[in-house]
Design a protein around this motif. Structure first.
Motif, short mmCIF file in Angstrom:
data_model
loop_
_atom_site.label_atom_id
_atom_site.label_comp_id
_atom_site.label_asym_id
_atom_site.label_seq_id
_atom_site.Cartn_x
_atom_site.Cartn_y
_atom_site.Cartn_z
N ALA A 6 0.77 -0.92 -0.08
CA ALA A 6 0.11 0.18 -0.02
C ALA A 6 0.83 1.24 -0.09
CB ALA A 6 -0.87 -0.27 0.99
N PHE A 7 2.55 0.72 0.84
CA PHE A 7 2.72 2.87 1.20
C PHE A 7 3.15 2.43 -0.71
CE2 PHE A 7 6.75 4.41 1.85
CZ PHE A 7 5.88 5.73 1.66
N HIS A 8 3.65 1.48 -1.33
CA HIS A 8 4.42 2.07 -2.15
C HIS A 8 3.70 2.52 -3.22
CE1 HIS A 8 6.25 0.47 -6.80
NE2 HIS A 8 7.16 1.52 -5.69
N ARG A 9 2.49 1.78 -2.98
CA ARG A 9 1.18 2.61 -4.52
C ARG A 9 1.39 3.92 -3.77
NH1 ARG A 9 -2.58 -0.88 -3.02
NH2 ARG A 9 -4.25 1.06 -1.44
N PHE A 10 1.00 4.15 -2.39
CA PHE A 10 0.73 6.30 -2.56
C PHE A 10 2.05 7.36 -2.52
CE2 PHE A 10 -1.72 4.03 1.39
CZ PHE A 10 -2.74 3.55 0.92
N TYR A 11 2.91 6.10 -2.62
CA TYR A 11 4.46 6.87 -3.02
C TYR A 11 4.56 7.14 -4.10
CZ TYR A 11 9.11 6.84 -4.64
OH TYR A 11 10.91 7.54 -5.25
N LEU A 12 4.39 6.30 -4.97
CA LEU A 12 4.45 6.52 -6.89
C LEU A 12 3.36 7.43 -6.96
CD1 LEU A 12 4.50 2.70 -8.46
CD2 LEU A 12 6.28 4.98 -8.16
N GLU A 13 1.99 7.56 -6.83
CA GLU A 13 0.80 8.23 -7.06
C GLU A 13 1.25 10.05 -6.54
OE1 GLU A 13 -2.40 6.59 -4.81
OE2 GLU A 13 -2.92 5.36 -6.10
N THR A 14 1.76 9.80 -5.29
CA THR A 14 2.48 11.11 -4.84
C THR A 14 3.16 11.78 -5.41
OG1 THR A 14 1.73 10.68 -2.81
CG2 THR A 14 2.81 12.97 -3.26
N ALA A 15 4.47 10.96 -6.17
CA ALA A 15 5.79 11.24 -6.69
C ALA A 15 5.12 11.20 -8.14
CB ALA A 15 6.76 9.89 -6.89
N ASP A 16 4.06 11.20 -8.83
CA ASP A 16 3.70 10.84 -9.91
C ASP A 16 2.70 12.43 -10.00
OD1 ASP A 16 5.12 9.10 -11.20
OD2 ASP A 16 2.58 7.75 -11.18
N ARG A 17 2.33 12.61 -8.92
CA ARG A 17 1.75 14.14 -8.86
C ARG A 17 2.69 14.74 -9.42
NH1 ARG A 17 -2.10 11.95 -5.67
NH2 ARG A 17 -0.96 12.34 -3.82
N LYS A 18 3.66 14.74 -8.33
CA LYS A 18 4.89 15.90 -8.07
C LYS A 18 6.26 16.36 -9.02
CE LYS A 18 4.22 16.57 -3.07
NZ LYS A 18 5.58 16.31 -1.50
N TRP A 19 6.23 15.01 -9.44
CA TRP A 19 7.94 14.71 -10.01
C TRP A 19 7.43 14.09 -11.33
CZ3 TRP A 19 8.73 12.90 -4.36
CH2 TRP A 19 8.71 14.15 -4.25
N GLY A 20 6.68 13.05 -11.93
CA GLY A 20 6.24 13.06 -12.53
C GLY A 20 7.07 11.41 -12.78
N GLY A 21 6.95 10.79 -11.36
CA GLY A 21 7.78 9.76 -10.98
C GLY A 21 8.66 9.37 -9.84
N GLY A 22 8.88 7.97 -9.49
CA GLY A 22 8.84 7.62 -7.98
C GLY A 22 11.04 7.00 -8.48
N TYR A 23 11.28 7.74 -7.15
CA TYR A 23 12.45 7.23 -7.22
C TYR A 23 12.67 5.47 -7.74
CZ TYR A 23 14.30 11.60 -8.33
OH TYR A 23 14.50 12.84 -8.79
N LEU A 24 12.47 5.43 -6.23
CA LEU A 24 12.16 3.83 -5.13
C LEU A 24 11.46 2.61 -5.74
CD1 LEU A 24 12.68 5.18 -1.58
CD2 LEU A 24 14.69 4.75 -3.54
N ASN A 25 11.51 1.90 -5.65
CA ASN A 25 10.25 0.38 -6.35
C ASN A 25 10.41 -0.03 -5.45
OD1 ASN A 25 12.78 -1.35 -5.81
ND2 ASN A 25 13.64 -0.89 -8.22
N ARG A 26 9.43 -1.09 -5.34
CA ARG A 26 8.97 -2.13 -4.99
C ARG A 26 9.63 -3.08 -3.55
NH1 ARG A 26 7.93 -4.45 -1.37
NH2 ARG A 26 5.87 -5.20 -0.37
N ALA A 27 10.53 -3.21 -4.56
CA ALA A 27 11.58 -3.69 -4.17
C ALA A 27 12.67 -3.01 -2.61
CB ALA A 27 12.66 -4.77 -5.52
#
Length: 397
Positions: free
Chosen positions: A241-262
């Motif tokens: 769940a946290f990774h999903r939130f992280y990606l959604e927020t990163a997409d809104r702010k920066w267009g992508g997250g640096y950290l993956n689920r692994a």
């Protein structure tokens, strides 16, 4: 590679500096003996999770090129987390203008070397020296690491080396070695021996106390329930769940997250006792989360993510629950990172941060030095202006 002389135990032995193309090349105990126990981001386990997950590797523009300073017996006496980079993303000390200026003048700014913890604007030591040698011996190791970064830069033919978010002592050592010095600002909260959150609130002016109580009350009276999880309480479902939130927020702010689920899986497997994850639940559904790491005397707020539906939940999960945790554990401070005057209104005050820069081209070095001379008064004035926004009672400062 350059070497120095260790005048502590084993005096007279040369210090040899070696490049490690992966953190796995260093024995975890040796690396951690140099990094120390205080800052979890410098631990072998954290850096290994970044590399093994594929978050910080050559393909993402973070080619590990760590330095290890070895004594005559081959034991690691010091280390530097170092990366060969072909971009300036994930650093939080912005040098894009420098890159554009150098390239407009016909130079090639990338690749460059970056001494940092990837995607992590957390201050900490950068010249990691194993304790136990005499003061002069430790200075010799630190000097060898500085010379080592410069020599690697020359051998690789890069434009520059950047040490970001070092502690002030390392920053000054780099300045004495001729590196260019830069300052910035972050927001940290100091635990002044508070027995409770209300004890902390008592040090604020009445208007801010009322605001914070109102914000906390609105979250408490909502349908959302918050869980502060650490150690064995952390489960795969929380990381999913946290990774999903992280990606959604990163997409809104920066267009992508640096950290993956692994990465989050490895963090949970290898460092769960140093994680404090605030998860927010609404009617059996995870709706937001805030990731913190626990240091020896600090709680480090790192990432936040949510579906954006709830007023004041960000403040509660990221700031107030962090203060609750720090007070309960007796931690000396909470570091909330950069950006956002809203943090000041919640008791986090501006503190200086540092970076140091080695530039190969003499003309470019002079140009950046001039830029930094002009930037410095503005940064100092900004910190002073931010301090004027402090919510603490004037007789309590």
């Amino acid at each position: 590679m350059p070497d120095g002389k260790d005048t502590g135990p084993g005096a007279g032995e040369a210090i040899t500096v070696k490049v490690l193309t992966g953190i796995g090349m260093a024995d975890p105990k040796d690396w951690d003996a140099c990094a120390g126990p205080d800052n979890p981001f410098l631990s072998h386990a954290f850096l290994l999770a970044l590399e093994e997950s594929g978050s910080a590797i050559g393909r993402t523009g973070w080619q590990p090129s760590h330095l290890a300073a070895l004594d005559g017996a081959g034991r690691i006496m010091g280390a530097v987390p170092l990366y060969l980079k072909n971009h300036s993303y994930g650093e939080y000390v912005f040098d894009h203008a420098w890159a554009h200026a150098y390239e407009r003048a016909g130079g090639q700014y990338y690749p460059k070397l970056q001494c940092a913890v990837p995607f992590t604007p957390v201050p900490g030591p950068r010249l990691l020296v194993r304790p136990g040698a005499s003061a002069l011996g430790m200075e010799a190791v630190a000097g060898a690491l500085i010379q080592g970064m410069e020599e690697v830069a020359r051998r690789y033919g890069v434009s520059s080396v950047h040490v970001t978010f070092p502690e002030e002592g390392d920053w000054r050592r780099l300045g004495e070695a001729g590196w260019l010095l830069r300052e910035g600002v972050q927001y940290h909260w100091e635990n002044r021996g508070y027995a409770s959150f209300d004890d902390f609130l008592g040090t604020l002016n009445s208007r801010k106390r009322k605001t914070i109580r109102k914000e906390r009350r609105e979250v408490t009276e909502s349908s959302v329930r918050l869980h502060s999880l650490t150690g064995a309480d952390l489960k795969p479902e929380h990381w999913d769940a946290f990774h999903r939130f992280y990606l959604e927020t990163a997409d809104r702010k920066w267009g992508g997250g640096y950290l993956n689920r692994a990465f989050f899986r490895l963090l949970g497997e290898t460092m769960a006792d140093r994680v404090m994850l605030v998860m927010c639940e609404d009617n059996g559904e995870w709706v937001a989360g805030a990731l913190n790491l626990i240091g020896a005397d600090a709680l480090y707020g790192r990432n936040w993510g949510s579906d954006g539906r709830y007023r004041f939940l960000h403040f509660e999960a990221c700031y107030y629950r962090a203060l609750d945790f720090a007070i309960e554990r007796g931690l000396g401070r909470v570091e909330a990172g950069a950006q956002g005057e809203h943090k000041i209104q919640r008791g986090y005050l501006p503190v200086p941060t540092y970076s140091a820069h080695w530039v190969a081209d003499p003309g470019f070095h002079r140009a950046i030095a001039d830029y930094l001379r002009r930037e410095r008064p503005g940064v100092a004035a900004e910190r002073e202006a931010l301090m004027e926004l402090s919510p603490y009672r004037r007789d309590d400062q």
